[in-house]
Design an enzyme around this catalytic site. Sequence first.
Site, PDB file in Angstrom:
ATOM      1  N   ASP A   1     -37.018 -16.641 -37.746  1.00 37.98           N
ATOM      2  CA  ASP A   1     -38.166 -17.180 -37.004  1.00 37.98           C
ATOM      3  C   ASP A   1     -37.754 -17.276 -35.538  1.00 37.98           C
ATOM      4  O   ASP A   1     -37.612 -18.369 -34.983  1.00 37.98           O
ATOM      5  CB  ASP A   1     -38.510 -18.572 -37.579  1.00 37.98           C
ATOM      6  CG  ASP A   1     -39.795 -19.155 -36.998  1.00 37.98           C
ATOM      7  OD1 ASP A   1     -40.492 -18.455 -36.247  1.00 37.98           O
ATOM      8  OD2 ASP A   1     -40.085 -20.333 -37.300  1.00 37.98           O
TER       9      ASP A   1
ATOM     10  N   CYS B   1     -43.463 -14.539 -33.268  1.00 35.09           N
ATOM     11  CA  CYS B   1     -44.468 -15.054 -32.335  1.00 35.09           C
ATOM     12  C   CYS B   1     -44.710 -14.050 -31.224  1.00 35.09           C
ATOM     13  O   CYS B   1     -45.337 -14.364 -30.227  1.00 35.09           O
ATOM     14  CB  CYS B   1     -44.038 -16.409 -31.775  1.00 35.09           C
ATOM     15  SG  CYS B   1     -42.463 -16.362 -30.917  1.00 35.09           S
TER      16      CYS B   1
ATOM     17  N   GLU C   1     -29.011 -22.512 -35.809  1.00 35.09           N
ATOM     18  CA  GLU C   1     -29.874 -22.866 -34.673  1.00 35.09           C
ATOM     19  C   GLU C   1     -28.964 -23.149 -33.486  1.00 35.09           C
ATOM     20  O   GLU C   1     -27.912 -23.765 -33.642  1.00 35.09           O
ATOM     21  CB  GLU C   1     -30.712 -24.099 -35.068  1.00 35.09           C
ATOM     22  CG  GLU C   1     -31.297 -24.904 -33.936  1.00 35.09           C
ATOM     23  CD  GLU C   1     -32.309 -24.142 -33.091  1.00 35.09           C
ATOM     24  OE1 GLU C   1     -33.190 -23.446 -33.644  1.00 35.09           O
ATOM     25  OE2 GLU C   1     -32.192 -24.232 -31.850  1.00 35.09           O
TER      26      GLU C   1
ATOM     27  N   GLN D   1     -43.306 -28.774 -34.359  1.00 29.10           N
ATOM     28  CA  GLN D   1     -44.408 -27.820 -34.277  1.00 29.10           C
ATOM     29  C   GLN D   1     -45.667 -28.512 -33.769  1.00 29.10           C
ATOM     30  O   GLN D   1     -46.019 -29.582 -34.266  1.00 29.10           O
ATOM     31  CB  GLN D   1     -44.671 -27.236 -35.663  1.00 29.10           C
ATOM     32  CG  GLN D   1     -43.506 -26.421 -36.215  1.00 29.10           C
ATOM     33  CD  GLN D   1     -43.458 -25.023 -35.642  1.00 29.10           C
ATOM     34  OE1 GLN D   1     -44.363 -24.590 -34.936  1.00 29.10           O
ATOM     35  NE2 GLN D   1     -42.384 -24.307 -35.924  1.00 29.10           N
TER      36      GLN D   1
ATOM     37  N   TYR E   1     -32.577 -19.172 -36.827  1.00 27.64           N
ATOM     38  CA  TYR E   1     -33.432 -19.812 -35.815  1.00 27.64           C
ATOM     39  C   TYR E   1     -34.166 -20.968 -36.501  1.00 27.64           C
ATOM     40  O   TYR E   1     -35.389 -21.033 -36.500  1.00 27.64           O
ATOM     41  CB  TYR E   1     -34.428 -18.812 -35.202  1.00 27.64           C
ATOM     42  CG  TYR E   1     -33.777 -17.562 -34.652  1.00 27.64           C
ATOM     43  CD1 TYR E   1     -33.338 -17.520 -33.335  1.00 27.64           C
ATOM     44  CD2 TYR E   1     -33.584 -16.431 -35.449  1.00 27.64           C
ATOM     45  CE1 TYR E   1     -32.730 -16.376 -32.823  1.00 27.64           C
ATOM     46  CE2 TYR E   1     -32.983 -15.293 -34.946  1.00 27.64           C
ATOM     47  CZ  TYR E   1     -32.567 -15.271 -33.636  1.00 27.64           C
ATOM     48  OH  TYR E   1     -31.968 -14.132 -33.137  1.00 27.64           O
TER      49      TYR E   1
HETATM   50  N1  SAH Z   1     -38.711 -22.724 -37.754  1.00 25.50           N
HETATM   51  C1  SAH Z   1     -38.317 -23.617 -36.690  1.00 25.50           C
HETATM   52  C2  SAH Z   1     -38.714 -23.166 -35.298  1.00 25.50           C
HETATM   53  C3  SAH Z   1     -38.274 -21.874 -34.855  1.00 25.50           C
HETATM   54  S1  SAH Z   1     -38.644 -21.610 -33.153  1.00 25.50           S
HETATM   55  C4  SAH Z   1     -38.970 -24.963 -36.884  1.00 25.50           C
HETATM   56  O1  SAH Z   1     -40.047 -25.048 -37.413  1.00 25.50           O
HETATM   57  O2  SAH Z   1     -38.402 -25.946 -36.421  1.00 25.50           O
HETATM   58  C5  SAH Z   1     -37.248 -20.676 -32.672  1.00 25.50           C
HETATM   59  C6  SAH Z   1     -35.946 -21.456 -32.634  1.00 25.50           C
HETATM   60  O3  SAH Z   1     -34.919 -20.551 -32.260  1.00 25.50           O
HETATM   61  C7  SAH Z   1     -35.909 -22.588 -31.631  1.00 25.50           C
HETATM   62  O4  SAH Z   1     -35.557 -23.763 -32.306  1.00 25.50           O
HETATM   63  C8  SAH Z   1     -34.795 -22.160 -30.642  1.00 25.50           C
HETATM   64  O5  SAH Z   1     -34.042 -23.254 -30.160  1.00 25.50           O
HETATM   65  C9  SAH Z   1     -33.953 -21.264 -31.495  1.00 25.50           C
HETATM   66  N2  SAH Z   1     -33.106 -20.268 -30.813  1.00 25.50           N
HETATM   67  C10 SAH Z   1     -33.374 -19.594 -29.674  1.00 25.50           C
HETATM   68  N3  SAH Z   1     -32.402 -18.720 -29.399  1.00 25.50           N
HETATM   69  C11 SAH Z   1     -31.482 -18.835 -30.392  1.00 25.50           C
HETATM   70  C12 SAH Z   1     -30.233 -18.185 -30.673  1.00 25.50           C
HETATM   71  N4  SAH Z   1     -29.752 -17.235 -29.871  1.00 25.50           N
HETATM   72  N5  SAH Z   1     -29.588 -18.542 -31.783  1.00 25.50           N
HETATM   73  C13 SAH Z   1     -30.080 -19.495 -32.624  1.00 25.50           C
HETATM   74  N6  SAH Z   1     -31.227 -20.134 -32.398  1.00 25.50           N
HETATM   75  C14 SAH Z   1     -31.926 -19.822 -31.302  1.00 25.50           C
END
Ligand code: SAH
Length: 464
Positions: free
Chosen positions: A391, A418, A343, A293, A322
């Site tokens: 997220d 977001c 993820e 982050q 996510y």
């Molecule tokens: N809470 C996390 C960040 C989330 S950002 C942290 O603080 O590390 C959103 C995340 O979703 C990213 O890491 C991205 O790689 C992931 N992402 C995107 N598309 C996705 C999918 N289809 N399935 C699972 N994860 C996904």
Amino acid sequence: MAKANRVYKTAVPVTKNQEIEGEVIDITYQGMGVVKIDNFPIFVIDAIPGEVIKVGITKVLKNYAFGRVVSRIQESENRAEHVDKVAITTGIAPLANLKYDAQLAFKQHQIEQMFKKVNVSVEVKPTIGMADPTKYRNKAQVPVQLINGRLETGFYRRGSHKLVPVEDFYIQDPKVDEAVTVTRDILRDLGLSAYDEETNKGVVRHIMARRGYYSHELMVVIITNTKRLPEEQEIATRLQAKLPELKSFIHNINNHDTNVIMGQWNETIWGADEIHDQLMGKDFVIGPNSFYQVNPQTTATLYTLAAEKAGLKKTDTVVDAYSGIGTITLSIADKVKKIYGVEVVEGAVEDAEKNAKNNHIDNVEFVTADAPEQMVKWAEDGLKPNVVFVDPPRKGLTAELISAVSAMKPETFVYISCNPATLARDAVQILAEGFEIDGAVQPLDQFPQTTHVESITVFKRVAK
Ligand code: SAH
């Protein structure tokens, strides 16, 4: 003047170089002011709602045009004073022309508008802002170009790859800015060349610098188009002399014709392969390609608040969808029985597992998979979490994911968003599947001076 709400389109009402007067009625996602002539939008840099401006049309397309401010006939009271124009014209800080209170109100209003569009009535709280909404980014990825025979670092002018030299990035940690200029000066001094996108020649493409907010550990990465980084040992020696916080100096190769900044190949020239930082009492390792982050101060506020709103209990089973490098999972692990993270990026899951181990957390399990697919699988396997956190990236959730969550019947569904447009769209389905919004939507300013709008919404299950 603009006629509101015309439902049909006539011919394009403006021509290039024409000058027209109009009122700014909105801000786009790129932070541009919107002026409408016969319902035809014109996007203008550095124009804010409520202002009346004379616009010079610079580019006309089929459905919209671009213009520049020729003069400001009426200025908004929300206009910030003494703003660095480069921060606005480059898009480093597209909202920096708005007073901070107005930025926070703009973000709250964005969410209200999106919910209104989908006919969901909900209270949106005032945006939680930062005490100092500048200098917050812990990371910089700065392009390098040759301008008038000199190696420069800076930021691309909006919508182009034309570099504008910048030393003070306004929203970045000054120590990170310093690391970039120190590196730039060393490269200049040693006569290294900048990569040229057009001829595909030259060496240095980008400089990346990252600094732990709590740990003060600094990483510098030089990204080259070539396999070799000339003078690498001499660069390392000089960096150490100038940057006492330096913990890691890495050479990264990216020889692809791409907008992706970092390549996959790294060599540590000096120091450690990664740095550490702490977030919410946990230690995180950050490698050159790791996601972390960029605003650790507000991230802590965001996830602490999300955990509080979820009302976690020691008996809870939780899903973190996510999950990235596991920031949410690891920060709440002590409060619950078990957490499952999902993820899609393998490297992020590896980091999450490493972070879990380093922090002696063993009640978590991370899966590398597409979140919607994995949620469907978990639902079919009979997993029954009490709390689900999501997220997602800007595109939001999918219908399958929401149905899978619904099938699991959690008491609480916490949505960290977001993008208010996809949040509102998804809320319609979540409500239809038997949840209600608990309290109000809470916006937080994760990225001051930019148009990004982050928020937490808690849904409680009402259906049986
Ligand atoms: N809470 C996390 C960040 C989330 S950002 C942290 O603080 O590390 C959103 C995340 O979703 C990213 O890491 C991205 O790689 C992931 N992402 C995107 N598309 C996705 C999918 N289809 N399935 C699972 N994860 C996904």
